[in-house]
Scaffold this motif. Sequence first.
Motif, PDB file in Angstrom:
ATOM      1  N   CYS A  46       0.615  -1.489   0.818  1.00 32.55           N
ATOM      2  CA  CYS A  46      -0.227   0.019  -0.027  1.00 32.55           C
ATOM      3  C   CYS A  46       0.649   1.197  -0.203  1.00 32.55           C
ATOM      4  O   CYS A  46       0.811   2.109  -0.338  1.00 32.55           O
ATOM      5  CB  CYS A  46      -0.925  -0.487   1.772  1.00 32.55           C
ATOM      6  SG  CYS A  46      -0.368   0.064   2.507  1.00 32.55           S
ATOM      7  N   GLN A  91      -0.371  11.950  -0.485  1.00 34.19           N
ATOM      8  CA  GLN A  91      -0.608  11.699  -1.683  1.00 34.19           C
ATOM      9  C   GLN A  91      -1.542  10.295  -2.116  1.00 34.19           C
ATOM     10  O   GLN A  91      -2.032   9.806  -2.593  1.00 34.19           O
ATOM     11  CB  GLN A  91       0.588  11.724  -2.596  1.00 34.19           C
ATOM     12  CG  GLN A  91       0.526  11.832  -4.297  1.00 34.19           C
ATOM     13  CD  GLN A  91      -0.997  12.330  -4.708  1.00 34.19           C
ATOM     14  OE1 GLN A  91      -0.005  13.196  -4.961  1.00 34.19           O
ATOM     15  NE2 GLN A  91      -1.546  11.585  -5.277  1.00 34.19           N
ATOM     16  N   ILE A  92      -0.848   9.422  -0.884  1.00 33.26           N
ATOM     17  CA  ILE A  92      -1.253   7.951  -0.776  1.00 33.26           C
ATOM     18  C   ILE A  92      -2.492   7.802  -0.785  1.00 33.26           C
ATOM     19  O   ILE A  92      -3.819   7.005  -1.014  1.00 33.26           O
ATOM     20  CB  ILE A  92      -0.411   6.790  -0.225  1.00 33.26           C
ATOM     21  CG1 ILE A  92       1.234   6.560  -0.612  1.00 33.26           C
ATOM     22  CG2 ILE A  92      -0.761   5.382   0.223  1.00 33.26           C
ATOM     23  CD1 ILE A  92       1.225   6.043  -1.473  1.00 33.26           C
ATOM     24  N   GLU A  94      -5.499   9.685  -0.979  1.00 36.21           N
ATOM     25  CA  GLU A  94      -5.632  10.286  -1.907  1.00 36.21           C
ATOM     26  C   GLU A  94      -5.361   9.556  -3.490  1.00 36.21           C
ATOM     27  O   GLU A  94      -7.064   9.746  -4.220  1.00 36.21           O
ATOM     28  CB  GLU A  94      -4.532  11.791  -2.529  1.00 36.21           C
ATOM     29  CG  GLU A  94      -5.781  12.399  -3.696  1.00 36.21           C
ATOM     30  CD  GLU A  94      -4.751  14.067  -4.696  1.00 36.21           C
ATOM     31  OE1 GLU A  94      -3.339  13.898  -4.030  1.00 36.21           O
ATOM     32  OE2 GLU A  94      -5.188  14.668  -4.853  1.00 36.21           O
ATOM     33  N   TRP A  95      -4.768   9.069  -3.872  1.00 34.54           N
ATOM     34  CA  TRP A  95      -4.834   7.816  -4.708  1.00 34.54           C
ATOM     35  C   TRP A  95      -5.942   6.851  -4.005  1.00 34.54           C
ATOM     36  O   TRP A  95      -6.250   6.632  -5.123  1.00 34.54           O
ATOM     37  CB  TRP A  95      -2.935   7.267  -4.876  1.00 34.54           C
ATOM     38  CG  TRP A  95      -2.427   8.137  -5.934  1.00 34.54           C
ATOM     39  CD1 TRP A  95      -2.473   8.758  -6.990  1.00 34.54           C
ATOM     40  CD2 TRP A  95      -1.270   8.191  -5.825  1.00 34.54           C
ATOM     41  NE1 TRP A  95      -1.979   8.910  -7.378  1.00 34.54           N
ATOM     42  CE2 TRP A  95      -0.078   8.965  -6.514  1.00 34.54           C
ATOM     43  CE3 TRP A  95       0.064   7.909  -4.709  1.00 34.54           C
ATOM     44  CZ2 TRP A  95       0.661   9.280  -7.115  1.00 34.54           C
ATOM     45  CZ3 TRP A  95       1.203   7.692  -4.874  1.00 34.54           C
ATOM     46  CH2 TRP A  95       2.005   8.527  -5.933  1.00 34.54           C
ATOM     47  N   LEU A  96      -5.423   6.612  -3.108  1.00 33.16           N
ATOM     48  CA  LEU A  96      -7.201   5.508  -2.163  1.00 33.16           C
ATOM     49  C   LEU A  96      -8.127   5.368  -2.770  1.00 33.16           C
ATOM     50  O   LEU A  96      -9.387   4.559  -2.559  1.00 33.16           O
ATOM     51  CB  LEU A  96      -6.007   4.907  -1.332  1.00 33.16           C
ATOM     52  CG  LEU A  96      -5.238   4.178  -1.165  1.00 33.16           C
ATOM     53  CD1 LEU A  96      -4.846   3.922   0.303  1.00 33.16           C
ATOM     54  CD2 LEU A  96      -5.192   2.579  -1.941  1.00 33.16           C
ATOM     55  N   ILE A  98      -9.522   7.701  -4.891  1.00 31.98           N
ATOM     56  CA  ILE A  98      -9.701   8.423  -6.191  1.00 31.98           C
ATOM     57  C   ILE A  98     -11.166   7.597  -6.824  1.00 31.98           C
ATOM     58  O   ILE A  98     -12.030   7.593  -7.136  1.00 31.98           O
ATOM     59  CB  ILE A  98      -9.022   7.029  -7.213  1.00 31.98           C
ATOM     60  CG1 ILE A  98      -7.440   8.924  -7.377  1.00 31.98           C
ATOM     61  CG2 ILE A  98      -9.843   7.856  -8.901  1.00 31.98           C
ATOM     62  CD1 ILE A  98      -6.614   8.071  -8.002  1.00 31.98           C
ATOM     63  N   ASN A  99     -10.858   6.065  -5.974  1.00 30.21           N
ATOM     64  CA  ASN A  99     -12.424   5.795  -6.698  1.00 30.21           C
ATOM     65  C   ASN A  99     -13.096   4.731  -5.586  1.00 30.21           C
ATOM     66  O   ASN A  99     -14.412   4.733  -5.325  1.00 30.21           O
ATOM     67  CB  ASN A  99     -11.605   3.948  -7.269  1.00 30.21           C
ATOM     68  CG  ASN A  99     -11.821   4.378  -8.748  1.00 30.21           C
ATOM     69  OD1 ASN A  99     -11.814   4.801  -9.608  1.00 30.21           O
ATOM     70  ND2 ASN A  99     -10.102   4.220  -9.314  1.00 30.21           N
ATOM     71  N   ILE A 153      -9.477  -0.030  -1.590  1.00 31.50           N
ATOM     72  CA  ILE A 153      -8.305   0.232  -1.558  1.00 31.50           C
ATOM     73  C   ILE A 153      -7.723  -0.554  -2.438  1.00 31.50           C
ATOM     74  O   ILE A 153      -6.357  -0.125  -2.188  1.00 31.50           O
ATOM     75  CB  ILE A 153      -8.571   1.394  -0.401  1.00 31.50           C
ATOM     76  CG1 ILE A 153      -8.296   0.107   0.452  1.00 31.50           C
ATOM     77  CG2 ILE A 153      -9.390   2.194   0.031  1.00 31.50           C
ATOM     78  CD1 ILE A 153      -7.605   0.961   2.159  1.00 31.50           C
ATOM     79  N   THR A 154      -7.897  -1.943  -2.267  1.00 28.74           N
ATOM     80  CA  THR A 154      -7.063  -2.717  -2.440  1.00 28.74           C
ATOM     81  C   THR A 154      -5.815  -3.373  -1.768  1.00 28.74           C
ATOM     82  O   THR A 154      -4.479  -3.091  -2.455  1.00 28.74           O
ATOM     83  CB  THR A 154      -6.260  -2.623  -4.343  1.00 28.74           C
ATOM     84  OG1 THR A 154      -7.793  -2.258  -5.052  1.00 28.74           O
ATOM     85  CG2 THR A 154      -5.963  -2.797  -4.830  1.00 28.74           C
ATOM     86  N   ASP A 178      -5.427  -1.222 -12.370  1.00 27.81           N
ATOM     87  CA  ASP A 178      -6.308  -0.575 -11.429  1.00 27.81           C
ATOM     88  C   ASP A 178      -7.869  -0.791 -11.704  1.00 27.81           C
ATOM     89  O   ASP A 178      -8.827  -0.526 -10.805  1.00 27.81           O
ATOM     90  CB  ASP A 178      -6.691   0.818 -11.330  1.00 27.81           C
ATOM     91  CG  ASP A 178      -6.749   1.706 -12.819  1.00 27.81           C
ATOM     92  OD1 ASP A 178      -7.433   0.642 -13.556  1.00 27.81           O
ATOM     93  OD2 ASP A 178      -7.743   2.907 -12.739  1.00 27.81           O
TER      94      ASP A 178
END
Lengths: 904, 424
Positions: A46, A91-92, A94-96, A98-99, A153-154, A178
């Motif tokens: 992660c 930032q991590i 924020e990426w997580l 996204i969806n 969040i994978t 993704d």
Amino acid sequence: MRVKITVDGKSYEVEQGDNLLRACLSNGLDLPYFCWHPILGSVGSCRQCAVKSYQDDDDTEGKIVMACMESSNEGCRISIDDPEAKRFRAQIIEWLMINHPHDCAVCDEGGECHLQDMTVMTGHDSRRYRFTKSTHRNQDLGPFINHEMNRCITCYRCVRYYRDYAGGKDLDAFGVHDRMYFGRQEDGTLESPFSGNLVEVCPTGVFTDKTFKQHYTRKWDLQSTPSVCVHCSLGCNTILGERYGGLRRVLNRYNADVNGYLICDRGRFGYGFVNSDQRISEAGVRIADGCTLESIDSDVAVRRFTSLIKNKESLIGIGSPRASLEANFALRQLVGKENFYSGASAQEFELVATVVDAMRNGSTQTPSLRQIESADAVLLLGEDPTASAPLLSLALRQSTRQQSILEAAKAGIPMWQDAAVRGLAQDSHGPLFIATPAATALDDIASETVRAAPDDVARLGLAVAHELDPKAPRVVKLGARLKLAKRIAAALLAAEQPLVVAGTASGSKAVIQAAAAVATALGVARAKAAAPWLFLTLPECNSMGLALLNAKPLAEIKQQPKGRGGSVIVLENNLYRRAKAEQVDALLDGKTLVVLDHVQHPTVDRARLVLPAATFAETSGTLVNNEGRAQEFHTAVMPTGAIRPSHGWLLSGLTACRPDEKHALSLEDLRAACAAEFPELASTWLSDESPTLRYAKEKVPRASFRASGRTAMHANVSVHEPTPPEDPDSALAFSMEGFRDPDAQLIPSYWAPGWNSVQALSKFQFEVGGPMRGGKPGVRLIQPCKDAPPSYPDEIPAAFAAREGEWLLLPLSRVFGGEELSSMDPAIQVRTSQAQLLLHEDDGLSLGLSEGDIVEIQSEVGSFSLPVAMRKNVCRGVAMLPLDTPGVGFLQLPLYASIRRVSG
Amino acid sequence: MERPLTKNIDAGREPLGLKDYEAAGGYQAVRKVLQEMTPEEVTAAVKKSDLRGRGGAGFPTGLKWSFVPMGDDAPRPKYLVCNADEMEPGTFKDRVLLEGDPHQMVEAMIVAGYAMGADVGYIFLRWAYRLANQRLLAAIAEANAAGYLGDNILDSGYSFKLHVHTSAGRYICGEETALLNSLEGKRAIPRAKPPFPQISGLWGKPTIVQNVETLCNVPHIINRGADWFKSISRSAEGGTKLYGVSGRAKNPGCWELPMGTPIREIIDEYAGGMQDGLKLRGLLPGGASTDFLVEEHFDTPMDYASIAAAGSRMGTGTMILLDDGNCPVGMVLNMMEFFARESCGWCTPCREGLPWVEKILQAIEDGNGCAEDLDRLSAHARDLGHGNTFCALAPGAMEPLQSSLKYFREDFQSHITNKRCPWS
């Protein structure tokens, strides 16, 4: 070895080689993470736990590293607060995000969500992604688990837990980039009996508790109470969540010595009997027609009860292995020790006694459930713990990794480097030897498996013992199994910490004795090395507690002449599960039957007087698990109406009928009296909370800081907030106010500032995954007799020989449907497969059977019909009969029976 | 000019069969190492040659081999894996070697296998290289029949089995540990290092993973020595290199040339210069995951050190040209589509960051770009850097992005300002 590391200029002592994330968390530092989990180790996927790492004192630049993937070494210098590291962590997130659907307001996980916590912790609060979110289709995963993939969040925790840790096969990671998807290949019930842990392992709301969803309430509005699971003998610790007088959910409660971070699905989802509309909620008296039960109010009930128990001489008390130590002891006080009988079946009574004898008089050590994970060679005799004591199976699964963990350490790979350790080990497991009549859920990782009838399992065990200690009796005519015995003996002897596992689910005293013999012989052969481990399972949650109260076996109840009168008081027990119907009928004939219980069953149907008892969720009490660990559970739901704890009914009766004597009036008194009478049990209740049942003059609140709507809860009835119920039996309060402290002996839930999910647990441990700072791990009551001379069974059972035209019926444990209380839960019922008679395929073919045929099973005690299942992995000449098969009634197994095809 | 790797290759005919390959000096290296050299001497010879990995990272080959546990106590079996999953966009050099001279590949595997004491070799082949697959299988069959493979090769006591595994087609399989996971039948995700494959590789055993071109150099080094190897180069780095050119050159292709041949020479002399009317604006020197080089760099010799000094990476040595008739934003978008799709989904920055980058570039290309977009792109170029991600895929993907933002910023800006792509 401890080393010093520097985090943001401050020095901390940590274990050398530990990963930096765990080291930081163990020192109380806040560092966000997702893919890492204390029992799953590190994989670095992660990238959330990024910190700045500096090579030496001169290094001012540093570089970003993932704390979970770095070892702690002396002088190691890192920064969590470094602006670049902080920015990267935000930032991590924020990426997580996204969806992520941002559906917290309607999400079951909301308020107890690790993702929420970590998002807040990193400070990410505004959205810059301006494109479309991706969405997924959810799956129906069965009655336990709700699936909402859009929230994923994978982090890969689910599959790492379900597959790598728990050995499940039907949950996997699909797709790529993704478009990752975590689910089953197609909709369907998750097959693992440990699937419920996904609810706690998943850091957000992808996998949530479907039974909780049926009566959902916001988690911060739950009143949480520490409890102990009642669905097998292991005594896993649980947290019960209550609202509006109902038991809403069961969560794992961490006990470093017992269940750690996990519980099984029977324990998590089997609670429906507490809320059941089949509950006995009122006292009743059977009127003259003998059928109708007339409701009576509690005072009348006590008077009736008193009148029935006045004559102590004609009283018989039958206790229960599923009732608390206190309730059983109260009954014993009431009827007198000479009239106090065990509520276990004759066979169970003997098997439990055999276990207690092995533990008390043998020299081998009983490990804790958690210790089992570190055994490096295991012999499992007679039963499949996945069904009889599920979490034991999970612990054994971890033990088979022990040798590969040691191998990895030699190659310089620390245990927490999960993917690397597993990559090095590949599919190597063990040693784990399994000898059982039928397949077990651990066969996939066993070094060798043998299918044998219990007597042959015992013979194999004794042969292993003889290989280890020639003084153990020699088993002749073993054939090819002699070589197997030698291999097993060699593997156990070569191990650092060997373990022998057996239990009462085999239904065989010989198997238990053989297991004890192997452990004893190992002790002899290993001489000065650490004592070998022997772990024996028991039938029920308080089988051990009941045994420690020296109840007499049911069979010793003297048959009194018909009509002589007298009363039989049955405590939380259905006698028709304990003995043949004719025996029970004979026992009760002419007696006045009083039953205290919370669920309906045929024994209740016969009772003259029925007293509505509290379930484990509605009272406090003590259970002693299979390792002899006494653990307390507490009232999560205040009993309503006429319902009282069993010990309460019994004490009321006692006080009323013998007013001149001094009696225990409360649970505390009862415990004191019990401790006085049974010194062995005395250590159970020595704790700070006694005798005041308070800490620092305050009680421990069950409600969270964040409880909402407290004043609105009953506003439809009255706008005046009612006084919270008083719980006299524990130091817990139904309140938001009181004494909260990680060091307290009662920890009803986990919360710390910024940590609202179960992962706040780290803040309650000395170090992550280690012992709790507070809480009570329970008290071990039974110590082995270290200097006991080795003793072995005198008799060696004869080898099993399949009979012509007859099959040896053996008990088959089932994880769902094989335990009395959880079987009443609607979700468990969905998971309970139809009972089938299990035969070896060739035995079935010899009878002209095909899979699914209905067969009649005829024995000297009657006949019944069942569909048949035919498998290769079953001992020839035996037929496995699921325990608690509906319509079959009590059967004392083993038993020879003929099998005849009735229909296809 | 010596072209040891491609000397047997003639695109106009079938590759050499066993007999012809032997007649051309083939399998001499196998005979030599099995009959005259210890495994350690083979590794030492490779080390001395300073051969560096031709797959893209340029790691010293002999050094890599020296990490493999040797001797009787070493875990077994040991594996040699040839990474023939040539998936780097714009790269087709290994294909030339595999299709053109399969016996050279087989011989290289045997020699390298002997050096590390490998019991089994796998050639992990890109699924689309069907012809290479046929030819390799034929060559392996011949080598097996001739006793170059199998038990007790040439009576030396050394045994080596060789298999071809055709990949399912994922770029990430070019990452050696993802390749190993894939070969084990698992999800193709990279592994954490350490442990390195030399210690715990395929099925947890000592494993070397080596690129096709790297391995093909080995027999020649054995036959002719390190000094010869160094002498045929035009730079401090020894040997030859298969250089490739794709894009709008007159004669795109692949040529074996001395290491250190300058970029301009490769483009002008071998690729025939740019197509008429087009001007070369920049190029990616070693596949899609390397930084753009522009006019000022065109005289740089193509070797690891020089290209690194120019701010890029030699990568696979197969360059992709950007001419002035094509949109640099579109070119980078095309690559980001590829990288985002090929992300294995394991680590957050790559899995979530690359699609975001792709969507921003698509928006810019479509005329929907915003003022903040360039900052967002730069931030990704920074945050998807080495160390922040689990493997080198995303950092590699960021190389063309960050360098295009540097060299072609005005093109990005004009897309955003004018809300259209000037080339469309």
